[in-house]
Design an enzyme around this catalytic site. Structure first.
Site, mmCIF file in Angstrom:
data_model
loop_
_atom_site.group_PDB
_atom_site.id
_atom_site.type_symbol
_atom_site.label_atom_id
_atom_site.label_comp_id
_atom_site.label_asym_id
_atom_site.label_seq_id
_atom_site.Cartn_x
_atom_site.Cartn_y
_atom_site.Cartn_z
ATOM 1 N N ASP A 31 0.848 -1.190 0.000
ATOM 2 C CA ASP A 31 0.000 0.000 0.000
ATOM 3 C C ASP A 31 0.885 1.242 0.000
ATOM 4 O O ASP A 31 1.899 1.308 0.700
ATOM 5 C CB ASP A 31 -0.916 -0.014 1.235
ATOM 6 C CG ASP A 31 -2.073 0.959 1.097
ATOM 7 O OD1 ASP A 31 -3.222 0.482 0.981
ATOM 8 O OD2 ASP A 31 -1.832 2.189 1.097
ATOM 9 N N VAL A 97 -11.066 3.134 -3.576
ATOM 10 C CA VAL A 97 -10.712 2.691 -4.935
ATOM 11 C C VAL A 97 -11.730 1.627 -5.358
ATOM 12 O O VAL A 97 -11.817 0.570 -4.721
ATOM 13 C CB VAL A 97 -9.281 2.110 -4.974
ATOM 14 C CG1 VAL A 97 -8.951 1.618 -6.383
ATOM 15 C CG2 VAL A 97 -8.256 3.156 -4.529
ATOM 16 N N HIS A 101 -10.350 -5.131 -3.340
ATOM 17 C CA HIS A 101 -9.007 -5.365 -2.801
ATOM 18 C C HIS A 101 -9.123 -5.829 -1.365
ATOM 19 O O HIS A 101 -9.966 -5.363 -0.606
ATOM 20 C CB HIS A 101 -8.132 -4.121 -2.897
ATOM 21 C CG HIS A 101 -8.767 -2.856 -2.429
ATOM 22 N ND1 HIS A 101 -9.700 -2.168 -3.169
ATOM 23 C CD2 HIS A 101 -8.629 -2.149 -1.286
ATOM 24 C CE1 HIS A 101 -10.099 -1.099 -2.516
ATOM 25 N NE2 HIS A 101 -9.470 -1.067 -1.354
ATOM 26 N N HIS A 103 -7.152 -5.836 2.096
ATOM 27 C CA HIS A 103 -6.025 -5.275 2.843
ATOM 28 C C HIS A 103 -5.443 -6.375 3.724
ATOM 29 O O HIS A 103 -6.185 -7.073 4.432
ATOM 30 C CB HIS A 103 -6.494 -4.153 3.776
ATOM 31 C CG HIS A 103 -6.978 -2.915 3.087
ATOM 32 N ND1 HIS A 103 -6.197 -1.793 2.922
ATOM 33 C CD2 HIS A 103 -8.182 -2.615 2.541
ATOM 34 C CE1 HIS A 103 -6.899 -0.847 2.311
ATOM 35 N NE2 HIS A 103 -8.111 -1.320 2.069
HETATM 36 P P1 5GP Z 1 -9.745 1.487 0.311
HETATM 37 O O1 5GP Z 1 -9.776 2.754 1.102
HETATM 38 O O2 5GP Z 1 -10.450 1.654 -1.027
HETATM 39 O O3 5GP Z 1 -10.186 0.269 1.051
HETATM 40 O O4 5GP Z 1 -8.217 1.204 0.019
HETATM 41 C C1 5GP Z 1 -7.512 1.760 -1.032
HETATM 42 C C2 5GP Z 1 -6.071 1.660 -0.660
HETATM 43 O O5 5GP Z 1 -5.295 1.892 -1.824
HETATM 44 C C3 5GP Z 1 -5.612 2.703 0.380
HETATM 45 O O6 5GP Z 1 -5.073 2.038 1.511
HETATM 46 C C4 5GP Z 1 -4.581 3.526 -0.368
HETATM 47 O O7 5GP Z 1 -3.495 3.938 0.442
HETATM 48 C C5 5GP Z 1 -4.143 2.589 -1.476
HETATM 49 N N1 5GP Z 1 -3.690 3.264 -2.682
HETATM 50 C C6 5GP Z 1 -4.323 4.288 -3.310
HETATM 51 N N2 5GP Z 1 -3.640 4.651 -4.406
HETATM 52 C C7 5GP Z 1 -2.556 3.829 -4.468
HETATM 53 C C8 5GP Z 1 -1.470 3.718 -5.402
HETATM 54 O O8 5GP Z 1 -1.359 4.434 -6.402
HETATM 55 N N3 5GP Z 1 -0.541 2.757 -5.145
HETATM 56 C C9 5GP Z 1 -0.629 1.931 -4.063
HETATM 57 N N4 5GP Z 1 0.340 1.033 -3.908
HETATM 58 N N5 5GP Z 1 -1.648 2.009 -3.169
HETATM 59 C C10 5GP Z 1 -2.596 2.940 -3.381
#
Ligand code: 5GP
Length: 115
Positions: A31, A97, A101, A103
């Site tokens: 992440d 996003v 996914h 985590h």
């Molecule tokens: P969500 O909040 O949708 O469950 O998790 C999205 C995750 O994607 C977040 O923890 C965020 O830090 C990670 N993330 C967002 N953009 C990028 C990126 O460009 N590269 C990587 N490696 N992680 C990302």
């Protein structure tokens, strides 16, 4: 203009990421904004927006994501100390996003309940 999600672009190596695992079904990478010493994301190559949009035809793929998360934790050396798997779904779940996914968080004592 490309209508790929950010994570599809990572799968296709159009955006750089620190990959720790890839196979024909999924990719795992670090992440960009880690919330624990170990914070990895396991994503399907298939563009399923969120778990609420998965269906029975995705059952084997969903199992593969979980088994891959467990393998990554073992490979990265923190399976024994423990870890947490999280899937955020929709606005109240904290999803940012729109590409499914998992985590994988570890490397420190995680608190419960989550915020
Ligand atoms: P969500 O909040 O949708 O469950 O998790 C999205 C995750 O994607 C977040 O923890 C965020 O830090 C990670 N993330 C967002 N953009 C990028 C990126 O460009 N590269 C990587 N490696 N992680 C990302």
């Amino acid at each position: 203009m490309s209508d790929k999600t950010l994570f599809q672009k990572i799968c296709d190596k159009e955006i750089p990421a620190t990959l720790v695992h890839e196979d024909e079904l999924c990719v795992a990478f670090r992440d960009i904004s880690p919330q624990a010493p170990q914070h990895l994301l396991i994503i399907p190559r298939k563009a399923i927006p969120r778990i609420d949009r998965a269906d029975e035809t995705d059952a084997a793929l969903l199992a593969h994501l979980l088994l891959t998360a467990a393998k990554v934790a073992r490979d990265e050396g923190f399976a024994e100390s423990g870890y947490r798997l999280v899937i955020n779904n929709g606005p109240d779940g904290g999803e940012t996003v729109p590409h499914l996914h998992v985590h994988l968080l570890g490397g420190r004592q995680l608190q419960w309940p989550p915020g």
